[in-house]
Design a protein around this motif. Sequence first.
Motif, PDB file in Angstrom:
ATOM      1  N   ALA A   1       0.814  -1.224   0.000  1.00 48.63           N
ATOM      2  CA  ALA A   1       0.000   0.000   0.000  1.00 48.63           C
ATOM      3  C   ALA A   1       0.842   1.267   0.000  1.00 48.63           C
ATOM      4  O   ALA A   1       0.307   2.354  -0.182  1.00 48.63           O
ATOM      5  CB  ALA A   1      -0.933   0.001   1.199  1.00 48.63           C
ATOM      6  N   ASN A   2       2.154   1.134   0.201  1.00 49.18           N
ATOM      7  CA  ASN A   2       3.024   2.310   0.289  1.00 49.18           C
ATOM      8  C   ASN A   2       3.969   2.454  -0.907  1.00 49.18           C
ATOM      9  O   ASN A   2       4.929   3.206  -0.835  1.00 49.18           O
ATOM     10  CB  ASN A   2       3.838   2.288   1.579  1.00 49.18           C
ATOM     11  CG  ASN A   2       2.984   2.569   2.788  1.00 49.18           C
ATOM     12  OD1 ASN A   2       1.870   3.053   2.671  1.00 49.18           O
ATOM     13  ND2 ASN A   2       3.491   2.257   3.955  1.00 49.18           N
ATOM     14  N   VAL A   3       3.715   1.715  -1.951  1.00 47.39           N
ATOM     15  CA  VAL A   3       4.535   1.861  -3.154  1.00 47.39           C
ATOM     16  C   VAL A   3       3.633   2.120  -4.355  1.00 47.39           C
ATOM     17  O   VAL A   3       2.470   1.712  -4.383  1.00 47.39           O
ATOM     18  CB  VAL A   3       5.435   0.630  -3.421  1.00 47.39           C
ATOM     19  CG1 VAL A   3       6.445   0.435  -2.308  1.00 47.39           C
ATOM     20  CG2 VAL A   3       4.617  -0.617  -3.622  1.00 47.39           C
ATOM     21  N   VAL A   4       4.185   2.803  -5.335  1.00 47.42           N
ATOM     22  CA  VAL A   4       3.471   3.085  -6.580  1.00 47.42           C
ATOM     23  C   VAL A   4       4.203   2.339  -7.688  1.00 47.42           C
ATOM     24  O   VAL A   4       5.421   2.484  -7.841  1.00 47.42           O
ATOM     25  CB  VAL A   4       3.462   4.603  -6.874  1.00 47.42           C
ATOM     26  CG1 VAL A   4       2.747   4.887  -8.185  1.00 47.42           C
ATOM     27  CG2 VAL A   4       2.829   5.368  -5.722  1.00 47.42           C
ATOM     28  N   VAL A   5       3.464   1.536  -8.429  1.00 49.88           N
ATOM     29  CA  VAL A   5       4.034   0.756  -9.525  1.00 49.88           C
ATOM     30  C   VAL A   5       3.360   1.197 -10.814  1.00 49.88           C
ATOM     31  O   VAL A   5       2.143   1.351 -10.875  1.00 49.88           O
ATOM     32  CB  VAL A   5       3.821  -0.753  -9.291  1.00 49.88           C
ATOM     33  CG1 VAL A   5       4.331  -1.559 -10.463  1.00 49.88           C
ATOM     34  CG2 VAL A   5       4.485  -1.182  -7.994  1.00 49.88           C
ATOM     35  N   SER A   6       4.167   1.398 -11.828  1.00 47.53           N
ATOM     36  CA  SER A   6       3.662   1.788 -13.141  1.00 47.53           C
ATOM     37  C   SER A   6       4.260   0.853 -14.186  1.00 47.53           C
ATOM     38  O   SER A   6       5.481   0.748 -14.295  1.00 47.53           O
ATOM     39  CB  SER A   6       4.050   3.243 -13.429  1.00 47.53           C
ATOM     40  OG  SER A   6       3.621   3.629 -14.702  1.00 47.53           O
ATOM     41  N   ASP A   7       3.423   0.150 -14.901  1.00 50.14           N
ATOM     42  CA  ASP A   7       3.868  -0.814 -15.914  1.00 50.14           C
ATOM     43  C   ASP A   7       4.854  -1.829 -15.343  1.00 50.14           C
ATOM     44  O   ASP A   7       5.861  -2.156 -15.973  1.00 50.14           O
ATOM     45  CB  ASP A   7       4.479  -0.094 -17.116  1.00 50.14           C
ATOM     46  CG  ASP A   7       3.468   0.767 -17.860  1.00 50.14           C
ATOM     47  OD1 ASP A   7       2.307   0.330 -17.964  1.00 50.14           O
ATOM     48  OD2 ASP A   7       3.849   1.852 -18.332  1.00 50.14           O
ATOM     49  N   GLY A   8       4.601  -2.305 -14.126  1.00 52.15           N
ATOM     50  CA  GLY A   8       5.438  -3.313 -13.505  1.00 52.15           C
ATOM     51  C   GLY A   8       6.747  -2.821 -12.925  1.00 52.15           C
ATOM     52  O   GLY A   8       7.568  -3.616 -12.493  1.00 52.15           O
ATOM     53  N   THR A   9       6.943  -1.500 -12.890  1.00 48.65           N
ATOM     54  CA  THR A   9       8.187  -0.925 -12.385  1.00 48.65           C
ATOM     55  C   THR A   9       7.887  -0.009 -11.203  1.00 48.65           C
ATOM     56  O   THR A   9       6.946   0.794 -11.270  1.00 48.65           O
ATOM     57  CB  THR A   9       8.885  -0.105 -13.493  1.00 48.65           C
ATOM     58  OG1 THR A   9       9.157  -0.974 -14.592  1.00 48.65           O
ATOM     59  CG2 THR A   9      10.190   0.498 -13.000  1.00 48.65           C
ATOM     60  N   LEU A  10       8.685  -0.129 -10.163  1.00 48.97           N
ATOM     61  CA  LEU A  10       8.537   0.765  -9.018  1.00 48.97           C
ATOM     62  C   LEU A  10       8.744   2.198  -9.482  1.00 48.97           C
ATOM     63  O   LEU A  10       9.773   2.531 -10.066  1.00 48.97           O
ATOM     64  CB  LEU A  10       9.564   0.418  -7.932  1.00 48.97           C
ATOM     65  CG  LEU A  10       9.558   1.313  -6.702  1.00 48.97           C
ATOM     66  CD1 LEU A  10       8.280   1.139  -5.909  1.00 48.97           C
ATOM     67  CD2 LEU A  10      10.767   1.007  -5.832  1.00 48.97           C
ATOM     68  N   SER A  11       7.748   3.049  -9.241  1.00 51.89           N
ATOM     69  CA  SER A  11       7.873   4.433  -9.684  1.00 51.89           C
ATOM     70  C   SER A  11       7.739   5.432  -8.542  1.00 51.89           C
ATOM     71  O   SER A  11       7.933   6.620  -8.751  1.00 51.89           O
ATOM     72  CB  SER A  11       6.841   4.745 -10.769  1.00 51.89           C
ATOM     73  OG  SER A  11       5.534   4.539 -10.292  1.00 51.89           O
ATOM     74  N   GLY A  12       7.422   4.958  -7.336  1.00 49.84           N
ATOM     75  CA  GLY A  12       7.335   5.879  -6.212  1.00 49.84           C
ATOM     76  C   GLY A  12       7.090   5.174  -4.899  1.00 49.84           C
ATOM     77  O   GLY A  12       6.674   4.013  -4.865  1.00 49.84           O
ATOM     78  N   ILE A  13       7.379   5.882  -3.833  1.00 50.03           N
ATOM     79  CA  ILE A  13       7.146   5.403  -2.471  1.00 50.03           C
ATOM     80  C   ILE A  13       6.381   6.503  -1.746  1.00 50.03           C
ATOM     81  O   ILE A  13       6.720   7.681  -1.850  1.00 50.03           O
ATOM     82  CB  ILE A  13       8.467   5.088  -1.751  1.00 50.03           C
ATOM     83  CG1 ILE A  13       9.222   3.994  -2.500  1.00 50.03           C
ATOM     84  CG2 ILE A  13       8.218   4.669  -0.312  1.00 50.03           C
ATOM     85  CD1 ILE A  13      10.609   3.716  -1.978  1.00 50.03           C
ATOM     86  N   VAL A  14       5.335   6.120  -1.021  1.00 50.73           N
ATOM     87  CA  VAL A  14       4.504   7.085  -0.305  1.00 50.73           C
ATOM     88  C   VAL A  14       4.459   6.736   1.181  1.00 50.73           C
ATOM     89  O   VAL A  14       5.002   5.723   1.601  1.00 50.73           O
ATOM     90  CB  VAL A  14       3.076   7.134  -0.902  1.00 50.73           C
ATOM     91  CG1 VAL A  14       3.105   7.624  -2.338  1.00 50.73           C
ATOM     92  CG2 VAL A  14       2.416   5.774  -0.840  1.00 50.73           C
ATOM     93  N   ASP A  15       3.784   7.580   1.960  1.00 51.84           N
ATOM     94  CA  ASP A  15       3.575   7.361   3.393  1.00 51.84           C
ATOM     95  C   ASP A  15       4.884   7.421   4.159  1.00 51.84           C
ATOM     96  O   ASP A  15       5.397   6.426   4.645  1.00 51.84           O
ATOM     97  CB  ASP A  15       2.874   6.025   3.650  1.00 51.84           C
ATOM     98  CG  ASP A  15       2.571   5.804   5.122  1.00 51.84           C
ATOM     99  OD1 ASP A  15       2.358   6.785   5.856  1.00 51.84           O
ATOM    100  OD2 ASP A  15       2.564   4.638   5.553  1.00 51.84           O
TER     101      ASP A  15
END
Length: 109
Positions: free
Chosen positions: A8-22
């Motif tokens: 719930a604390n990571v952002v994935v775009s097209d199968g690639t880690l693209s961000g970290i939140v929280d």
Amino acid sequence: MHGDLHPANVVVSDGTLSGIVDFGAMFAGDPAWDLAAAWVLLPAGTASRFFDMYAHADEAAIRRARGLATMKSLFLMLMGQNGDRGLPGGKPNWGPVGRAALDRVLKGV
């Protein structure tokens, strides 16, 4: 270090880690907290490669990370159960993620 890396604390775009939140728990400390993400976030079979690439992943840190990953997996499973029961704050889709992560921890992959 982030200290609370889970799906719930990571952002994935097209199968690639693209961000970290929280970043409410961002702090300096034991890197094992973030190393636990090898089992919680990454596909089966990739943990050893992750540790090989991480500069300070000695055996003691990996053992601590395994324990923390177990704890995070159980937390995800509990949140999933709470969601299945309709309890406040429950997340039914977290249960399968937690079970899969625990399986990776127990198999050591």
